[in-house]
Design a protein around this motif. Structure first.
Motif, PDB file in Angstrom:
ATOM      1  N   ARG A 130       0.830  -1.191   0.000  1.00  0.00           N
ATOM      2  CA  ARG A 130       0.000   0.000   0.000  1.00  0.00           C
ATOM      3  C   ARG A 130       0.873   1.254   0.000  1.00  0.00           C
ATOM      4  O   ARG A 130       2.083   1.183   0.200  1.00  0.00           O
ATOM      5  CB  ARG A 130      -0.923   0.030   1.218  1.00  0.00           C
ATOM      6  CG  ARG A 130      -1.853  -1.167   1.332  1.00  0.00           C
ATOM      7  CD  ARG A 130      -2.870  -1.196   0.238  1.00  0.00           C
ATOM      8  NE  ARG A 130      -3.862  -2.245   0.432  1.00  0.00           N
ATOM      9  CZ  ARG A 130      -4.699  -2.652  -0.499  1.00  0.00           C
ATOM     10  NH1 ARG A 130      -4.655  -2.106  -1.694  1.00  0.00           N
ATOM     11  NH2 ARG A 130      -5.575  -3.606  -0.243  1.00  0.00           N
ATOM     12  N   GLU A 131       0.210   2.374  -0.207  1.00  0.00           N
ATOM     13  CA  GLU A 131       0.865   3.679  -0.173  1.00  0.00           C
ATOM     14  C   GLU A 131       0.002   4.625   0.647  1.00  0.00           C
ATOM     15  O   GLU A 131      -1.212   4.743   0.393  1.00  0.00           O
ATOM     16  CB  GLU A 131       1.057   4.228  -1.596  1.00  0.00           C
ATOM     17  CG  GLU A 131       1.823   5.545  -1.635  1.00  0.00           C
ATOM     18  CD  GLU A 131       2.088   6.011  -3.056  1.00  0.00           C
ATOM     19  OE1 GLU A 131       2.669   7.087  -3.244  1.00  0.00           O
ATOM     20  OE2 GLU A 131       1.700   5.275  -3.991  1.00  0.00           O
ATOM     21  N   ASP A 132       0.586   5.273   1.661  1.00  0.00           N
ATOM     22  CA  ASP A 132      -0.197   6.163   2.517  1.00  0.00           C
ATOM     23  C   ASP A 132      -0.350   7.527   1.861  1.00  0.00           C
ATOM     24  O   ASP A 132       0.099   7.768   0.736  1.00  0.00           O
ATOM     25  CB  ASP A 132       0.439   6.275   3.905  1.00  0.00           C
ATOM     26  CG  ASP A 132       1.833   6.878   3.859  1.00  0.00           C
ATOM     27  OD1 ASP A 132       2.257   7.314   2.771  1.00  0.00           O
ATOM     28  OD2 ASP A 132       2.507   6.911   4.905  1.00  0.00           O
ATOM     29  N   CYS A 133      -1.012   8.448   2.585  1.00  0.00           N
ATOM     30  CA  CYS A 133      -1.314   9.762   2.021  1.00  0.00           C
ATOM     31  C   CYS A 133      -0.070  10.594   1.790  1.00  0.00           C
ATOM     32  O   CYS A 133      -0.088  11.532   0.991  1.00  0.00           O
ATOM     33  CB  CYS A 133      -2.277  10.507   2.953  1.00  0.00           C
ATOM     34  SG  CYS A 133      -1.646  10.732   4.633  1.00  0.00           S
TER      35      CYS A 133
END
Length: 600
Positions: A130-133
């Motif tokens: 995943r990739e956070d904000c």
């Protein structure tokens, strides 16, 4: 050639050579310590600054990538040496009296046939990336083990290394069939204000080598593994080329490996690429390919930055008394009448020191005494200047200055209004003293009568009545005959005048139907004759009667006999009372307006 360059024969033209320039070149006589001290050890200090770093081992199969990263008990590789030095650095930086508290955690995973597997917890299955904000790459569900010493690291790392997928090929008895990634995270928390928090990550990556299946002899599962490895390395080369060419889209998502290395390639990490080559003639094309990839990767530009944020520091709760919660004005109103009359005989004692003043600074027992004393001095200084004191300490300088200017402007405005009020009160008192009789007759509740308004009524407009042509012809033939038409009738409405005691009436127009009884009876008889004698086609000439209702009327007449009156239509099935009422109104109004009511 030297410590930074090498030369290799050009396979297209044997009379030429290919030259490559790198940051460092290590030959077959170089030791593990030389590689680590020359290229890897300098980037470890960046982790303590909240920045990321990564070390990748790249090259063909059997070139010694795993040996470079892991080594042997006699010659440890990059991973054990880096962990040993990093743990030593964190112990020194987090010692007693230092401003930062550090903690280290480790995670270990492999990418096998485009599946992300946790080597510390093999039963967790395929994990997602995943990739956070903020653009940071993370893997939810990945196991993290806290480590404080190298013994803790070995206790977790050695069993996990045995979980990595390896296989035998013609070129290597223990060939890595997956990409292994060791993630070491360093968390830092500041012990004093402003209580900052930093996070640095170290990626230690042992890539699987590219394979030529004609030489390795891969079949079945090994052939499938080789295809997945070569595909991910091909995407890795595409990413490097896209970064060097400045393309708008970089294909990080085309492979799990490049997605995980997004921060290391063109991201915010200090990256080291160790290209392992095999100086044998049969590996010539693999060597040229690895050197070309390393030369292209050297052109990739990373932009490291510090991952720093502020953490909320929870202060000890402060118990406030009832008077302190209410404030001076509310506390005075809350006192009883006896206490208000008698008053306190003795004034309250002044606080013995400024530290007893209501302030959250007095609860910072964990801080350095010298720092606490400086903060208390600043608190006393702000209190002596008449400001709010403690709330201003956490306010930025520019906002604090604007706030103080606003308070001063409000104080000046209040003083100006008070002076103006005193002037008005003095003027009123002077007028009362000069005209005492006028004061008696003057009543502030008396209001002057409002000026009388004249209401003008609009003149009635001329109205025209539109009549059918047949009625006009009948009126011309028989001037004395009574004509029955729709007329306007006035309806009275009461209007209240401003000064009149009786309400004024005004007519309001509305429409009503005026028909003579003789014409009404004649119309009903004509409708009744048509119901008893007319066919279905004749019945359809009546308004509100269609094909279906006409057939119902004829069938009912044949079954029950003729209609005695028009209202018997309600007995016909399918004709309701409301339909009967609208039928009568429509046909009688049509008759009254001069329309023909009967068979056409």
């Amino acid at each position: 050639m030297d410590s930074c360059s090498l030369e290799i024969a050009n396979w297209r033209n044997h009379q030429e050579t290919l030259k490559y320039q790198f940051d460092a070149f290590y030959g077959e006589r170089s030791s593990q310590q030389d590689i680590y001290a020359g290229s890897v050890q300098p980037i470890l200090r960046h982790l303590l600054e909240g920045q990321n770093a990564s070390v990748l081992a790249y090259g063909p199969t059997g070139a010694g990538k795993t040996h470079t990263m892991l080594g042997s008990p006699e010659q440890p590789g990059v991973i054990p040496r880096a962990l040993m030095d990093l743990l030593q650095l964190t112990r020194e930086e987090s010692a007693e009296g230092r401003p930062w508290a550090l903690s280290v955690t480790m995670s270990y995973l492999e990418i096998y046939q485009e599946k992300v597997l946790d080597l510390l917890e093999p039963s967790s299955g395929d994990l997602v990336i995943r990739e956070d904000c903020r653009g940071n790459i993370l893997i939810p569900g990945l196991t993290q083990k806290p480590i404080t010493s190298f013994a803790d690291f070995e206790r977790h790392f050695l069993p996990a290394s045995r979980n990595r997928t390896v296989g035998a090929t013609r070129l290597n008895q223990r060939s890595s069939r997956s990409h292994a990634v060791l993630l070491v995270k360093v968390d830092q928390r500041e012990r004093l204000a402003p209580f900052r928090q930093r996070e640095g990550k170290l990626y230690l990556i042992d890539l699987a080598g590219s394979e030529d299946n004609r030489r390795t002899g891969n079949k079945g599962l090994r052939l499938k593994e080789s295809g997945a490895i070569n595909t991910s390395l091909f995407v890795l080369g595409k990413v490097v080329d896209a970064l060097n060419q400045g393309l708008p889209r970089v294909p990080y998502r085309d492979s799990k490996l490049t997605r995980l290395l997004q921060d290391s390639l063109g991201g915010s990490a200090h990256s080291i690429l160790i290209a392992n080559i095999a100086p044998e003639r049969r590996f010539y094309l693999d060597t040229v390919s690895a050197l070309n990839f390393a030369a292209r990767s050297k052109e990739v530009i990373n932009r490291p930055f510090t991952n720093e944020s502020l953490q909320l520091h929870v202060l000890a709760p402060i118990k406030l008394s009832k008077k302190e919660l209410l404030g001076p004005s509310e506390a005075k109103r809350a006192r009883g009448p006896e206490e208000e009359e008698t008053g306190s005989p003795e004034p309250p004692a002044a606080p013995s020191s400024a530290s007893q003043k209501l302030s959250p600074l007095q609860k910072l027992n964990s801080m350095d005494p010298a720092m606490v004393e400086r903060l208390l001095s600043l608190d006393r200084l702000l209190g002596s200047q008449g400001s709010q004191g403690t709330p201003l300490l956490s306010t930025p300088r520019r906002e604090r200055m604007v706030l103080m200017k606003t308070v001063e402007a409000k104080d000046l405005e209040i003083e100006r209004l008070k002076m103006k009020q005193k002037e008005l009160e003095a003027k009123v008192l002077a007028q009362e003293a000069a005209d005492p009789k006028e004061k008696e007759n003057y009543s502030p509740t008396m209001l002057r009568p409002l000026a009388r308004r004249t209401v003008t009524v609009a003149k009635p407009l001329k109205k025209a009545v539109v009549m059918p042509l047949q009625l006009i012809q009948e009126q011309a033939a028989y001037p004395n005959a009574e004509i029955h038409i729709l007329k306007k009738k006035g309806r009275k409405r009461k209007l209240e005048s401003l000064d009149a005691s009786e309400p004024e009436e005004k007519g309001e127009d509305c429409w009503e139907l005026q028909i003579s009884p003789e014409l009404l009876a004649h119309g009903r008889q004509k409708i009744l004759d048509l119901l008893n004698e007319g066919s279905a086609r004749d019945l359809r000439s009546l308004q509100r009667i269609g094909q279906k209702k006409a057939q119902l009327i004829v069938g009912w007449r044949e079954l029950h006999g003729p209609f005695s009156q028009v209202e018997d239509l309600e007995r016909v099935e399918g004709i309701s009372g409301k339909q009967m009422e609208s039928f009568l109104k429509a046909n009688i109004l049509g008759l009254a307006a001069g329309q023909r009511c009967g068979p056409s």
